[in-house]
Design a protein around this motif. Structure first.
Motif, PDB file in Angstrom:
ATOM      1  N   ALA A   1       0.835  -1.211   0.000  1.00  0.00           N
ATOM      2  CA  ALA A   1       0.000   0.000   0.000  1.00  0.00           C
ATOM      3  C   ALA A   1       0.863   1.251   0.000  1.00  0.00           C
ATOM      4  N   GLY A   2       1.957   1.220   0.755  1.00  0.00           N
ATOM      5  CA  GLY A   2       2.860   2.362   0.776  1.00  0.00           C
ATOM      6  C   GLY A   2       3.541   2.573  -0.568  1.00  0.00           C
ATOM      7  N   ARG A   3       3.971   1.496  -1.200  1.00  0.00           N
ATOM      8  CA  ARG A   3       4.637   1.598  -2.503  1.00  0.00           C
ATOM      9  C   ARG A   3       3.699   2.106  -3.588  1.00  0.00           C
ATOM     10  N   ALA A   4       2.461   1.656  -3.544  1.00  0.00           N
ATOM     11  CA  ALA A   4       1.531   1.957  -4.627  1.00  0.00           C
ATOM     12  C   ALA A   4       0.935   3.357  -4.548  1.00  0.00           C
ATOM     13  N   TRP A   5       0.987   3.972  -3.385  1.00  0.00           N
ATOM     14  CA  TRP A   5       0.254   5.224  -3.215  1.00  0.00           C
ATOM     15  C   TRP A   5       0.750   6.362  -4.112  1.00  0.00           C
ATOM     16  N   PRO A   6       2.035   6.636  -4.232  1.00  0.00           N
ATOM     17  CA  PRO A   6       2.452   7.787  -5.044  1.00  0.00           C
ATOM     18  C   PRO A   6       1.932   7.735  -6.481  1.00  0.00           C
ATOM     19  N   ALA A   7       1.992   6.580  -7.108  1.00  0.00           N
ATOM     20  CA  ALA A   7       1.522   6.474  -8.488  1.00  0.00           C
ATOM     21  C   ALA A   7       0.005   6.583  -8.576  1.00  0.00           C
ATOM     22  N   TRP A   8      -0.704   5.992  -7.607  1.00  0.00           N
ATOM     23  CA  TRP A   8      -2.173   6.041  -7.640  1.00  0.00           C
ATOM     24  C   TRP A   8      -2.678   7.458  -7.414  1.00  0.00           C
ATOM     25  N   ARG A   9      -2.109   8.180  -6.468  1.00  0.00           N
ATOM     26  CA  ARG A   9      -2.567   9.550  -6.208  1.00  0.00           C
ATOM     27  C   ARG A   9      -2.273  10.448  -7.400  1.00  0.00           C
ATOM     28  N   ALA A  10      -1.201  10.140  -8.167  1.00  0.00           N
ATOM     29  CA  ALA A  10      -0.827  10.951  -9.323  1.00  0.00           C
ATOM     30  C   ALA A  10      -1.613  10.580 -10.576  1.00  0.00           C
ATOM     31  N   LEU A  11      -2.284   9.440 -10.568  1.00  0.00           N
ATOM     32  CA  LEU A  11      -3.024   8.988 -11.742  1.00  0.00           C
ATOM     33  C   LEU A  11      -4.193   9.929 -12.014  1.00  0.00           C
ATOM     34  N   ASP A  12      -4.384  10.253 -13.277  1.00  0.00           N
ATOM     35  CA  ASP A  12      -5.474  11.147 -13.669  1.00  0.00           C
ATOM     36  C   ASP A  12      -6.808  10.638 -13.138  1.00  0.00           C
ATOM     37  N   VAL A  13      -7.629  11.536 -12.661  1.00  0.00           N
ATOM     38  CA  VAL A  13      -8.894  11.153 -12.042  1.00  0.00           C
ATOM     39  C   VAL A  13      -9.805  10.428 -13.030  1.00  0.00           C
ATOM     40  N   GLU A  14      -9.702  10.756 -14.307  1.00  0.00           N
ATOM     41  CA  GLU A  14     -10.493  10.053 -15.308  1.00  0.00           C
ATOM     42  C   GLU A  14     -10.086   8.577 -15.391  1.00  0.00           C
ATOM     43  N   LYS A  15      -8.801   8.308 -15.277  1.00  0.00           N
ATOM     44  CA  LYS A  15      -8.328   6.925 -15.351  1.00  0.00           C
ATOM     45  C   LYS A  15      -8.692   6.157 -14.089  1.00  0.00           C
TER      46      LYS A  15
ATOM     47  N   LYS B   1     -18.894   1.128   0.009  1.00  0.00           N
ATOM     48  CA  LYS B   1     -19.082   2.535   0.381  1.00  0.00           C
ATOM     49  C   LYS B   1     -17.762   3.165   0.812  1.00  0.00           C
ATOM     50  N   LYS B   2     -16.948   2.413   1.532  1.00  0.00           N
ATOM     51  CA  LYS B   2     -15.653   2.932   1.974  1.00  0.00           C
ATOM     52  C   LYS B   2     -14.613   2.880   0.845  1.00  0.00           C
ATOM     53  N   VAL B   3     -14.503   1.717   0.201  1.00  0.00           N
ATOM     54  CA  VAL B   3     -13.450   1.498  -0.782  1.00  0.00           C
ATOM     55  C   VAL B   3     -13.616   2.413  -1.990  1.00  0.00           C
ATOM     56  N   ALA B   4     -14.845   2.553  -2.487  1.00  0.00           N
ATOM     57  CA  ALA B   4     -15.066   3.379  -3.669  1.00  0.00           C
ATOM     58  C   ALA B   4     -14.652   4.825  -3.416  1.00  0.00           C
ATOM     59  N   ALA B   5     -15.027   5.363  -2.262  1.00  0.00           N
ATOM     60  CA  ALA B   5     -14.682   6.748  -1.954  1.00  0.00           C
ATOM     61  C   ALA B   5     -13.181   6.921  -1.785  1.00  0.00           C
ATOM     62  N   ALA B   6     -12.552   5.999  -1.067  1.00  0.00           N
ATOM     63  CA  ALA B   6     -11.113   6.111  -0.824  1.00  0.00           C
ATOM     64  C   ALA B   6     -10.318   6.004  -2.118  1.00  0.00           C
ATOM     65  N   LEU B   7     -10.665   5.028  -2.967  1.00  0.00           N
ATOM     66  CA  LEU B   7      -9.949   4.883  -4.229  1.00  0.00           C
ATOM     67  C   LEU B   7     -10.175   6.077  -5.139  1.00  0.00           C
ATOM     68  N   ALA B   8     -11.401   6.579  -5.186  1.00  0.00           N
ATOM     69  CA  ALA B   8     -11.692   7.743  -6.021  1.00  0.00           C
ATOM     70  C   ALA B   8     -10.900   8.961  -5.576  1.00  0.00           C
ATOM     71  N   ALA B   9     -10.699   9.092  -4.269  1.00  0.00           N
ATOM     72  CA  ALA B   9      -9.957  10.237  -3.735  1.00  0.00           C
ATOM     73  C   ALA B   9      -8.463  10.143  -4.024  1.00  0.00           C
ATOM     74  N   GLY B  10      -7.980   8.947  -4.364  1.00  0.00           N
ATOM     75  CA  GLY B  10      -6.559   8.775  -4.629  1.00  0.00           C
ATOM     76  C   GLY B  10      -5.805   8.079  -3.521  1.00  0.00           C
ATOM     77  N   CYS B  11      -6.526   7.418  -2.621  1.00  0.00           N
ATOM     78  CA  CYS B  11      -5.896   6.673  -1.523  1.00  0.00           C
ATOM     79  C   CYS B  11      -5.727   5.211  -1.923  1.00  0.00           C
ATOM     80  N   THR B  12      -4.702   4.571  -1.383  1.00  0.00           N
ATOM     81  CA  THR B  12      -4.637   3.114  -1.436  1.00  0.00           C
ATOM     82  C   THR B  12      -5.372   2.565  -0.218  1.00  0.00           C
TER      83      THR B  12
END
Length: 474
Positions: free
Chosen positions: A52-66, A159-170
């Motif tokens: 989760a720590g490794r993946a976060w920088p790339a996920w938060r930087a990923l375009d919101v459309e993607k 409800k939790k996962v969708a919001a967190a992933l959409a916000a850019g969190c792992t």
């Protein structure tokens, strides 16, 4: 069709057996063990944290459309698989198949909603002298741990996962051990939708051990929990050591105020199915019914008649309208509450006894329940309706607000002024007036007092996975 699914953990993009102890999966309609689940070991959890720590920088930087495209794809897969996932849910948790399928499609709706809501998440520009700029922007809080219960294992996880992933969190999710097949199916939908390695992970384990390890890790920056008030307080104490952000959706004991100007038959036709939905194992289930004196006897009679007509049985049977309690722990708990109420003067108008086989308890209606009955003070979380009359609006409000809980409350009246007054005065995070439609994707869901704090759903739910940053430039 039997119980057919692989029960595995999902860690760093791979499906694997847990390396911890075994945990039985029990069908509550029969009490039989239908599978064995390998729980996560300490090493498994450490691996999930590192990923989760490794993946976060790339996920938060990923375009919101993607990010949104992945969530939309997962929603589509959940809808395609709704019946098969629903069968797993019914066999693990007990609710009727129609309710289970509806839960899966509701979870899909959460992914669709937050995929779009994230695109509307913006900041603001502050007024400054010429040549200067001050902006306020939301950013993802970071790796998140979610903990969800067995009563709505798919929907509350989504409800939790969708919001967190959409916000850019792992996200590392620990769903309930009772329902690993259906929650694993949600993880598989995300995997098949193309979620990158480490962005979403699912682990099963001993709840106290897993929560201590996840919350104690410096990698985790946010905790979201749905469950009992007692466990919520425990997790808050663990989170305090690391100053973790937290959302707590805790227990309730929903009051229902029924006034004599309501359409009585229409109100009863709404109330009874809602009370016994999921065998009453709903945090916003209508439970304490306060009915104006002039219609109390007719209300109680009509409620009991409709209750006695509910077909109880295996959730896979087409005519079943209420399934079993989700686990064997609930039977003695409900029995104790009902026996205590009877001993203190409550009248049994329907049910009142355990059923036969499995973890069944009869749909139960208790009238004239005194304030000192345990059931009027402790959330029953089962198929028990408690009712008593009231004389005045002030008395009804006093009864509704008497307890330290404030998650949901319901009011039935055709008087618009009264509806406004009650809506303002009742102490609850959510109020339904002539409706039970309070858990919807675009509205905040959460309580006050000992029912917790923070919101899930709506723009508020997305914001709970974000931090605010102010940038000033001269």
């Amino acid at each position: 069709m039997g119980y057919e699914t692989e029960l595995k953990l999902f860690i760093d993009g791979a499906w694997r057996q847990g390396e911890g102890d075994m945990s039985p999966v029990i069908n509550p309609a029969s009490g039989d063990t239908i599978a064995e689940l390998h729980l996560a070991s300490t090493a498994n959890i450490d691996e999930a944290l590192a990923a989760a720590g490794r993946a976060w920088p790339a996920w938060r930087a990923l375009d919101v459309e993607k990010r949104g495209a992945i969530l939309h794809k997962a929603a589509s897969l959940l809808r395609e698989r709704a019946e098969s996932i629903g069968r797993l849910l019914t066999q693990e948790q007990g609710k009727p198949l129609a309710e289970a399928i509806g839960e899966v499609t509701g979870a899909a709706g959460m992914f669709d909603y937050f995929a779009e809501e994230a695109k509307r998440s913006g900041g603001r520009v502050l007024v400054r002298p010429t040549g200067q700029r001050s902006i306020v922007i939301p950013q993802p809080v970071g790796p998140t741990a979610t903990f969800t219960p067995w009563n709505f294992p798919i929907y509350l996880l989504a409800k939790k996962v969708a919001a967190a992933l959409a916000a850019g969190c792992t996200v590392i999710s620990k769903p309930p051990e009772e329902t690993p097949g259906c929650t694993g199916a949600l993880a598989r939908a995300l995997d098949d939708a193309g979620i990158p390695k480490g962005v979403f992970q699912l682990v099963h384990g001993v709840p106290d051990a897993v929560s201590r390890q996840l919350i104690g890790s410096p990698i985790i920056r946010k905790i979201s929990f749905t469950g009992s008030t007692a466990v919520g307080k425990h997790l808050m104490k663990l989170a305090a050591d690391g100053m973790k952000r937290i959302t707590m959706e805790l227990g309730g004991h929903a009051p229902v105020l029924v006034f004599d100007d309501c359409d009585l038959d229409k109100t009863l036709d709404m109330l009874v199915p809602q009370k016994f939905r999921n065998a009453g194992q709903v945090c916003v289930s209508p439970t304490r019914f306060f009915v104006q004196e002039g219609i109390y006897d007719a209300f109680a009679k009509g409620f009991a008649e409709r209750t006695r007509g509910i077909t109880v049985g295996n959730g896979l049977d087409a005519d079943t309208r209420m399934g079993p309690l989700a686990n064997g722990r609930r039977l003695p708990a409900i029995t104790e509450l009902v026996d205590d109420a009877k001993a203190k003067g409550a009248r049994v108008l329907a049910g009142g006894e355990p059923g036969k086989g499995g973890f069944f308890f009869q749909p139960t209606v208790l009238a004239d329940v005194p304030d000192d009955a345990q059931a009027m003070n402790v959330e029953p979380f089962g198929p028990v309706a408690l009712m008593r009359p009231f004389a005045s609006e002030d008395e009804a409000l006093q009864q509704a607000n008497r307890l330290p809980y404030g998650l949901a409350a319901f009011v039935f009246t055709e008087n618009g002024r009264r509806a406004n007054r009650i809506g303002d005065a009742i102490e609850s995070g959510m109020v339904g007036i002539n409706t039970f439609a309070i858990s919807v994707a675009d509205a905040p869901f959460g309580g006050i007092k000992e029912s917790g704090f923070g919101s899930e759903g709506g723009a508020e739910g997305l914001a709970s996975y974000q931090v605010t940053k102010a940038i000033h430039q001269a």
